[in-house]
Design an enzyme around this catalytic site. Structure first.
Site, PDB file in Angstrom:
ATOM      1  N   TRP A  99      11.034   1.589 -13.019  1.00 32.01           N
ATOM      2  CA  TRP A  99      10.164   0.407 -13.159  1.00 32.01           C
ATOM      3  C   TRP A  99       9.670   0.275 -14.581  1.00 32.01           C
ATOM      4  O   TRP A  99       9.587  -0.830 -15.125  1.00 32.01           O
ATOM      5  CB  TRP A  99       9.017   0.467 -12.152  1.00 32.01           C
ATOM      6  CG  TRP A  99       9.521   0.479 -10.744  1.00 32.01           C
ATOM      7  CD1 TRP A  99       9.398   1.485  -9.835  1.00 32.01           C
ATOM      8  CD2 TRP A  99      10.273  -0.553 -10.085  1.00 32.01           C
ATOM      9  NE1 TRP A  99      10.018   1.142  -8.662  1.00 32.01           N
ATOM     10  CE2 TRP A  99      10.560  -0.087  -8.790  1.00 32.01           C
ATOM     11  CE3 TRP A  99      10.730  -1.813 -10.474  1.00 32.01           C
ATOM     12  CZ2 TRP A  99      11.292  -0.855  -7.859  1.00 32.01           C
ATOM     13  CZ3 TRP A  99      11.458  -2.579  -9.555  1.00 32.01           C
ATOM     14  CH2 TRP A  99      11.728  -2.092  -8.272  1.00 32.01           C
ATOM     15  N   ASP A 166       1.139  -0.812 -14.317  1.00 35.93           N
ATOM     16  CA  ASP A 166       1.808  -1.205 -13.071  1.00 35.93           C
ATOM     17  C   ASP A 166       1.272  -0.255 -11.992  1.00 35.93           C
ATOM     18  O   ASP A 166       1.578   0.929 -12.002  1.00 35.93           O
ATOM     19  CB  ASP A 166       3.323  -1.056 -13.248  1.00 35.93           C
ATOM     20  CG  ASP A 166       4.105  -1.357 -11.973  1.00 35.93           C
ATOM     21  OD1 ASP A 166       3.480  -1.558 -10.905  1.00 35.93           O
ATOM     22  OD2 ASP A 166       5.353  -1.388 -12.048  1.00 35.93           O
ATOM     23  N   LYS A 190       3.256  -2.417  -1.070  1.00 32.94           N
ATOM     24  CA  LYS A 190       3.267  -0.966  -0.899  1.00 32.94           C
ATOM     25  C   LYS A 190       1.993  -0.477  -0.211  1.00 32.94           C
ATOM     26  O   LYS A 190       2.040   0.395   0.634  1.00 32.94           O
ATOM     27  CB  LYS A 190       3.412  -0.262  -2.252  1.00 32.94           C
ATOM     28  CG  LYS A 190       4.541  -0.787  -3.139  1.00 32.94           C
ATOM     29  CD  LYS A 190       5.879  -0.149  -2.855  1.00 32.94           C
ATOM     30  CE  LYS A 190       7.067  -0.900  -3.434  1.00 32.94           C
ATOM     31  NZ  LYS A 190       7.107  -1.035  -4.873  1.00 32.94           N
TER      32      LYS A 190
END
Ligand SMILES: *Cc1c(COP(=O)(O)O)cnc(C)c1O
Length: 356
Positions: A99, A166, A190
């Site tokens: 990511w 993030d 999530k």
């Protein structure tokens, strides 16, 4: 058979949130209408939006001077939206996995990108610690929880330039100091809500400084000015997020969540560390509380498929590791009860007794 949901994302939500969402789909607030068929600008939905923002601020203890936004596009859209709004000449990144790389790739289209450190050579099994953040960078970007590799930055680090994080897979998992960050973002799927919702917490004073034209939809100021209602926001996931946040508050907030998450992680890591056949993949000091990655020791490697089958026959769902790590990954998000972790531990121990 009872299922234990260890999916990495979209992932487990509290049963209560799913039931409340289902109820609102059938009849929202006793209005006789579904939450799916009302205007996002209706009074009823305005109340939902306002309470969701208020609970974000309350639970995360967000100081004055920050805006909370609910957008579409996923965390992945933020990989370009952040540079559009904040990148003038240089940005710094900590490379901790897939990511982080995707965020870096987008930023490279805007100017100079400095990778301050990387654990790529070790397949991202640790969080680099010795690095220098260039003081002339517009911002420094980190991924606090590396969902794929099971590493996590569990402290709010100091940065001489605005810190961008993030937090897709660890937001609301612990109390945190938002004042140390310039911007926090993530996909909600999530640890918060069903897929389709992206949250952004941004320090207002960082905006409006870049010289480029920012497309309207990609400009944070557009969404701040219209309270995330410039266009139609993801109404249903916002409703679910509200129910998740209400439940978090009723259950003691983030301090209590952190306590539970530590207990769950310790239970599973202890089982891994005391096992003859399993071994953890992440460096101990950087172990994630949200995604716990482990593999079979080399001499038992051929048993992986067996264990996968053995575990799924006992109700374990979603424990297959990401293809870039292999083995197993148990995601232990807020909504996962410790009973599920215990069930997995029992299953691992039972398997070991049979095979080793
Ligand atoms: C899942 C994930 C993403 C991608 O989120 P999307 O909403 O699918 O774009 C980004 N970063 C992290 C840390 C993730 O876990």
């Amino acid at each position: 058979m009872k299922k234990h949901n260890f999916n990495a994302g979209p992932s487990i939500l509290p049963r209560e949130v799913i039931e409340k969402t289902a109820q609102a789909v059938l009849d929202f607030n006793g209005s006789g209408l579904s939450v799916l068929e009302i205007s996002h600008r209706s009074k009823d939905f305005e109340v939902v939006m306002n309470e969701t923002v208020a609970l974000f601020k309350e639970l995360l203890n967000i100081p004055e001077g920050y805006s909370v936004l609910f957008l579409g596009g996923g965390a992945s859209m933020q990989f370009c939206m952040i540079p559009f709004n904040l990148f003038e000449k240089k940005a710094a990144f900590l490379n901790t996995g897939v990511w982080a790389n995707k965020a870096m790739k987008e930023a490279k289209g805007f100017g100079e990108v400095v990778e301050v450190a990387s654990s790529k050579d070790a397949n991202y099994t640790f969080i680099p610690k010795d690095y220098v953040i260039p003081t002339d960078a517009d911002y420094f970007h980190i991924t606090t929880n590396n969902t794929i590799y099971g590493t996590e930055i569990l402290t709010d680090i100091d940065s001489p330039v605005p810190l961008i994080a993030d937090m897709s897979s660890d937001i609301f998992s612990r109390p945190m100091d938002v004042s140390k960050y310039g911007l926090i973002y993530g996909g909600a799927q999530k640890n918060l809500a069903p897929a389709g919702l992206t949250f952004v917490i941004v320090k207002d004073e960082l905006l409006g400084k870049v010289s480029r034209y920012i497309p309207t939809m990609l400009n944070y100021k557009t969404h701040i000015a219209d309270g995330s209602m410039f266009n139609t926001p993801p109404v249903l996931p916002i409703y679910s997020a509200l129910e998740t946040l209400r439940l978090l508050k009723a259950n003691g907030g983030l301090a209590e969540m952190e306590k539970r998450n530590i207990a769950k992680a310790e239970l599973l890591y202890n089982a891994i560390d005391n096992s003859k056949i399993f071994v953890g993949t992440a460096a101990k000091e950087d172990r994630s509380r949200m995604n716990i990655c482990f593999v079979m020791k080399p001499e038992y490697k051929e048993l992986e498929a067996d264990f996968q089958k053995f575990a799924s026959e006992r109700g374990m769902v979603g424990i297959k590791g990401h293809r870039s790590v292999g083995g197993f990954r148990a995601s232990t998000y807020n909504a996962l009860p410790i009973e599920s972790v215990q069930a997995l531990v029992d299953c691992m121990q039972e398997f070991e007794k049979l095979k080793a």
